[in-house]
Design a protein around this motif. Sequence first.
Motif, mmCIF file in Angstrom:
data_model
loop_
_atom_site.group_PDB
_atom_site.id
_atom_site.type_symbol
_atom_site.label_atom_id
_atom_site.label_comp_id
_atom_site.label_asym_id
_atom_site.label_seq_id
_atom_site.Cartn_x
_atom_site.Cartn_y
_atom_site.Cartn_z
ATOM 1 N N ARG A 193 0.893 -1.792 0.085
ATOM 2 C CA ARG A 193 0.092 -0.385 -0.548
ATOM 3 C C ARG A 193 0.549 0.987 0.113
ATOM 4 N NH1 ARG A 193 -5.708 0.700 3.492
ATOM 5 N NH2 ARG A 193 -6.234 3.053 2.352
ATOM 6 N N MET A 194 1.005 2.034 -0.664
ATOM 7 C CA MET A 194 0.879 3.097 -0.718
ATOM 8 C C MET A 194 1.089 4.579 0.321
ATOM 9 S SD MET A 194 2.246 3.081 -3.692
ATOM 10 C CE MET A 194 2.932 4.796 -4.472
ATOM 11 N N LYS A 195 2.602 4.582 0.612
ATOM 12 C CA LYS A 195 2.557 4.906 1.986
ATOM 13 C C LYS A 195 3.218 6.265 2.118
ATOM 14 C CE LYS A 195 4.977 3.956 6.474
ATOM 15 N NZ LYS A 195 5.663 5.398 6.697
ATOM 16 N N ALA A 196 2.827 7.194 2.987
ATOM 17 C CA ALA A 196 3.596 8.575 3.376
ATOM 18 C C ALA A 196 5.211 8.300 3.821
ATOM 19 C CB ALA A 196 2.683 10.122 3.452
ATOM 20 N N TRP A 266 2.596 -1.398 16.310
ATOM 21 C CA TRP A 266 1.603 -1.514 14.869
ATOM 22 C C TRP A 266 0.454 -0.574 15.767
ATOM 23 C CZ3 TRP A 266 1.847 -3.395 10.749
ATOM 24 C CH2 TRP A 266 2.716 -4.847 10.247
ATOM 25 N N PHE A 267 0.126 0.535 16.337
ATOM 26 C CA PHE A 267 -0.952 1.046 17.485
ATOM 27 C C PHE A 267 -0.461 2.260 16.646
ATOM 28 C CE2 PHE A 267 2.251 1.556 20.752
ATOM 29 C CZ PHE A 267 2.497 2.992 20.572
ATOM 30 N N LEU A 268 0.304 2.505 15.786
ATOM 31 C CA LEU A 268 0.646 3.887 15.492
ATOM 32 C C LEU A 268 -0.308 3.519 14.334
ATOM 33 C CD1 LEU A 268 4.647 4.334 15.724
ATOM 34 C CD2 LEU A 268 2.939 5.010 16.766
ATOM 35 N N LYS A 269 -0.156 4.950 13.534
ATOM 36 C CA LYS A 269 -1.196 5.092 12.419
ATOM 37 C C LYS A 269 -0.087 5.550 10.833
ATOM 38 C CE LYS A 269 -5.133 7.384 15.008
ATOM 39 N NZ LYS A 269 -5.875 7.776 14.314
ATOM 40 N N TYR A 270 0.491 4.399 10.886
ATOM 41 C CA TYR A 270 1.288 4.174 9.315
ATOM 42 C C TYR A 270 0.475 4.646 7.938
ATOM 43 C CZ TYR A 270 4.416 1.521 12.539
ATOM 44 O OH TYR A 270 4.978 1.289 14.371
ATOM 45 N N PHE A 271 -0.121 4.474 8.277
ATOM 46 C CA PHE A 271 -0.977 5.386 6.418
ATOM 47 C C PHE A 271 -2.236 5.740 6.802
ATOM 48 C CE2 PHE A 271 0.099 0.181 6.542
ATOM 49 C CZ PHE A 271 0.881 0.815 5.929
ATOM 50 N N ARG A 272 -2.016 6.451 7.721
ATOM 51 C CA ARG A 272 -3.317 7.583 7.754
ATOM 52 C C ARG A 272 -2.795 9.125 6.885
ATOM 53 N NH1 ARG A 272 -1.710 10.957 12.827
ATOM 54 N NH2 ARG A 272 0.296 11.585 12.041
ATOM 55 N N SER A 273 -2.579 8.990 6.215
ATOM 56 C CA SER A 273 -2.002 10.157 4.838
ATOM 57 C C SER A 273 -2.211 9.367 3.978
ATOM 58 C CB SER A 273 -0.468 11.189 4.605
ATOM 59 O OG SER A 273 -0.117 11.498 6.093
ATOM 60 N N ARG A 274 -3.382 10.002 2.942
ATOM 61 C CA ARG A 274 -3.026 9.001 1.386
ATOM 62 C C ARG A 274 -3.520 9.883 0.574
ATOM 63 N NH1 ARG A 274 -2.145 5.723 2.971
ATOM 64 N NH2 ARG A 274 -3.714 4.636 0.375
#
Length: 285
Positions: A193-196, A266-274
Motif C-alpha cells: 500500500r502507498m505510504k507517506a 502496530w498501534f501507530l497510524k502508519y497509513f494515515r495520509s492518503r
Amino acid sequence: MAVMAWVPVRWRDAMAARLAPLAVRLARKQSNVVRVNLQICFPDKTDAEREDLLLANMRVGLQCMLGFGVPSFRSPEVLRRQYQVTGWEHVEAVRAQGKPIVFVMPHAWAIDIAGLYISLNGLSMCTMMHSVPNRLYDWFINRQRILFGGIVFERDAGLKPIIKLMRQGRSFFYLPDQDHGPQASVFVPFFGRMKATLPALPKLCKLTGAAAITMFVAYDAEQGRYQLTFEPALSDYPSGDVTADTARMNQEIEKLVARWPDQYMWFLKYFRSRPESDPGRTYPK
C-alpha cells in the motif's frame, strides 16, 4: 520502572503475559488501530490469526515496557548480558572505512534498547524524538537515551544539527516509518500500500557520505534477551533517484517487520495520509 528493573526477567515476562488480554480489551482505540494495520499489511491472514498476532504484539509490548528501566537502574554489565547480536561485523566494516552510519530502525517495541547498544559499544550517536506530554517521563527517557554519550534533538529542530554532527563523525539513529503528513513526504509502497514516507535517508547519505544500515530488535521471552540484528550496508545508495531510494528503504524495513511481526508498534497510524488516487479514510475515529 526502578522496581521492575530488579524483578527477575521470568517474573516480569509472566506478568506481562497475564496482563496482555486485559490490555487488549482496555486499550480499545489502540487495538483497533492495530487491527486496521494488520488487515492492510497481512490481508491473507484470517481474522483469528490477526487477533492472535494482536495479542502477541501486546504481550511483547508489555514485556519491553516492564523492562524499560533496566539501563537506568542496573549496571551496564547487566544490560550488555541481555543482548544477542547478529551482524555487528557490518557496522565494523563501515567504521573501518571512516564513514558515519545512518542506523535505520523501524518502530519495534524495544527500540530504545537497540539504540543504547550502539552507543554502549563506542559509537558517538545522535537521534531525534518528539517530546511526550508527561514531563517527568519525558525527562526520564531523554536522560536514559544519553546514558552512554548520545545526543537527542527535538524533532522540530530539523535535520541541520544532525547533518552538522554527522559531518563531524557522529552516526544517526533514524526512525523512518512514521507518517509525518503528505507535504514533506513521498508516497511509496509499504506492504503493498502507498505510504507517506519522508525521503530523508538518501538526502542524509548524500550530504554526509554516510552508509545506511537497517537493523531490528526483537525481544525473545524464552531467553529473556533482545535479539539485535544488523543488516549489511545498503549498496549503491543513494542512487540519485530520491523516490526510488525511499521505496528501497521501505522494502528493507518491510522485510524486517515481516520477519518479526509481533515486535512492531502496530498501534501507530502508519497509513494515515492518503494519496489523491486513494483518498479513503483508513482509521476509525
